[in-house]
Write an enzyme that holds these catalytic residues in place. Structure first.
Site, PDB file in Angstrom:
ATOM      1  N   SER A   1      26.227  -2.385  -3.796  1.00 54.59           N
ATOM      2  CA  SER A   1      25.380  -3.327  -3.065  1.00 54.59           C
ATOM      3  C   SER A   1      26.189  -4.129  -2.049  1.00 54.59           C
ATOM      4  O   SER A   1      25.977  -5.335  -1.867  1.00 54.59           O
ATOM      5  CB  SER A   1      24.662  -4.281  -4.027  1.00 54.59           C
TER       6      SER A   1
ATOM      7  N   SER B   1      18.772  -7.876  -2.528  1.00 57.27           N
ATOM      8  CA  SER B   1      19.455  -6.640  -2.118  1.00 57.27           C
ATOM      9  C   SER B   1      18.625  -5.372  -2.281  1.00 57.27           C
ATOM     10  O   SER B   1      19.069  -4.301  -1.870  1.00 57.27           O
ATOM     11  CB  SER B   1      20.763  -6.488  -2.892  1.00 57.27           C
TER      12      SER B   1
ATOM     13  N   LYS C   1      18.108  -3.187   0.759  1.00 57.82           N
ATOM     14  CA  LYS C   1      18.997  -2.117   1.216  1.00 57.82           C
ATOM     15  C   LYS C   1      18.349  -0.740   1.149  1.00 57.82           C
ATOM     16  O   LYS C   1      18.779   0.179   1.852  1.00 57.82           O
ATOM     17  CB  LYS C   1      20.296  -2.145   0.414  1.00 57.82           C
TER      18      LYS C   1
ATOM     19  N   LYS D   1      17.942   0.619  -7.269  1.00 56.93           N
ATOM     20  CA  LYS D   1      18.638  -0.504  -6.658  1.00 56.93           C
ATOM     21  C   LYS D   1      18.278  -1.835  -7.302  1.00 56.93           C
ATOM     22  O   LYS D   1      17.112  -2.117  -7.567  1.00 56.93           O
ATOM     23  CB  LYS D   1      18.293  -0.560  -5.161  1.00 56.93           C
TER      24      LYS D   1
END
Length: 439
Positions: free
Chosen positions: A136, A72, A75, A263
């Site tokens: 997320s 993820s 992203k 993130k």
């Protein structure tokens, strides 16, 4: 004499500790107080990197060019393109996006990180953006990608192009969210194995994070949010808790590190990953951990490894700031051609901050000059040139530094200007110089 020297060293050390640094000739050296003095990082992850958030100066490196699944953390590239679209006026924060069936199917998968998007329902760009960064949410970022490019595959094409522009040399991209090709269902590719997922290197991820934070610093206002509701007051209300446990007050926070992003990323193939950023006393760094342990959903290993890297940097480096107008050894003057004076004084046209290990000194900073070709003759600055004209760059490096900067370069470029008018010599002077040159 020896005793006197020891006393002088002690005095300088004491003054440095009291003031936190010193300033000389437009250069500020700032020391960082250390809670520990670890000079190594036993990073328990496959790869990692720490860089300055502005210049991309590499401060720690472990296998940073190895391409690995990033889950993820993907992203951040998608969000970069979403923010591009918003700043270009192609999307608006309050604009409603209608979710299609394929995206809704991904979003309704409770085994994945998601907010429950419904097919045919509309959601604001801002709410989907927040869900993507804070929680997320996979379906949310896929919906945004489709809104930006028209289709999931068209968005992947944009992602691949942007990755190339950013210098992400190891990037392999198949979707906007970081799931496997099978997990995204019809949003994926029929000719790609189901287990395939996005991958690139820690250095690639650092390049992306540096570009994002510098171009769109407002992203940190969202990545620092610890909790937020999605669709509050509806049957789909979801309490989103940030997966970044290093934020102040959360379980992996550390009082000496002011972490405000960015993130996480987790998958079976990727393990636990984290792109972090901290700003201590105005000195922002970015760290990337790839493939730390992930023994359970509550395993804090990636954050512990991030803390190791961040603490190492802040405890073992000092920053040296050169203000605009400062001079750098190696780029203090340039040769001139057909000018009244044989050389011209130069200075930095903009400021720069460098990190120097505690076993190094500011005098290790050195530069070479790169003149603009259109302003040169015989590799010298062609007169006339007005005062304060930008004439090229100072290519700055640090003696003894083996890591350099992102992009596999040992130097960073800073605009260079002349600090005096470079006037053309009269015809008699030029003629005399030509005669002298013959002999």
């Amino acid at each position: 004499m020896k005793r006197l020297k020891q006393l002088m060293v002690g005095l300088v050390t004491a003054m440095t500790l009291i003031t936190g640094g010193f300033s000389t000739l437009g250069t500020t050296v700032t020391a960082h107080a250390a809670s520990t003095n670890s000079t190594t990082v036993n990073l328990q992850a496959k790869a990692g990197i720490a860089v300055d958030a502005k210049t991309g100066q590499i401060l720690y490196d472990k296998n940073s060019d190895q391409s690995l699944p990033v889950a993820s953390m993907t992203k951040l590239l998608s969000v970069y393109l979403v923010l591009d679209a918003i700043h270009d006026g192609k999307l608006k924060w309050d604009q409603k996006i209608t979710v299609n069936k394929a995206t809704a199917k991904v979003a309704q998968n409770t085994n994945l990180s998601n907010v429950p998007l419904r097919a045919g329902h509309s959601y604001t760009v801002k709410s989907l953006y927040q869900a993507s960064l804070i929680y997320s949410a996979n379906g949310a970022i896929e919906a945004l990608g489709t809104a930006v490019a028209g289709s999931p595959h068209a968005f992947v094409t944009k992602m691949r192009a942007e990755a190339k522009t950013l210098g992400m040399t190891n990037a392999k991209i198949y979707n906007a969210c970081g799931l496997t090709n099978k997990q995204v269902g019809k949003l994926g590719y029929s000719n790609v194995k189901g287990s395939t997922e996005n991958e690139w290197s820690a250095a690639d991820q650092a390049k992306l994070a540096v570009a994002l934070v510098n171009k769109y610093p407002e992203v940190l206002k969202t990545t620092s949010i610890k909790k937020m509701w999605f669709e509050k007051g509806t049957s789909d209300a979801t309490k989103m808790e940030n997966w970044n446990w290093m934020l102040k007050g959360l379980s992996a926070s550390y009082s000496k590190l002011h972490v405000d992003g960015l993130k996480t990323g987790t998958s079976d193939a990727a393990g636990a990953n984290f792109t972090g950023t901290a700003n201590n006393n105005g000195n922002r760094i970015i760290t990337v951990v790839l493939h730390a342990a992930h023994k359970s959903d509550t395993d804090p290993a990636r954050f512990k490894q991030t803390q190791k890297m961040m603490s190492y940097v802040y405890n073992n480096f000092k920053t040296v700031t050169y203000k605009a107008g400062s001079q750098i050894t190696g780029s203090k003057t340039v040769k001139t051609h057909d000018a009244k004076q044989l050389t011209a004084k130069t200075a930095l046209a903009s400021g720069i901050k460098l990190w120097i290990r505690d076993d190094q000194v500011a005098s290790n900073v050195h530069s070479t000059t790169q003149l603009k070709s259109k302003l040169t003759t015989k590799q010298a600055l062609e007169a006339p040139v007005a005062k304060n004209t930008q004439i090229g760059t100072a290519n700055i490096s640090l003696k003894g530094d083996q890591l350099g900067f992102l992009g596999n370069t040992k130097t960073t470029k800073v605009p260079l200007k002349v600090t005096q008018s470079v006037e053309k010599a009269n015809i008699f002077v030029r003629a005399w110089r030509a005669i002298v040159a013959l002999f």
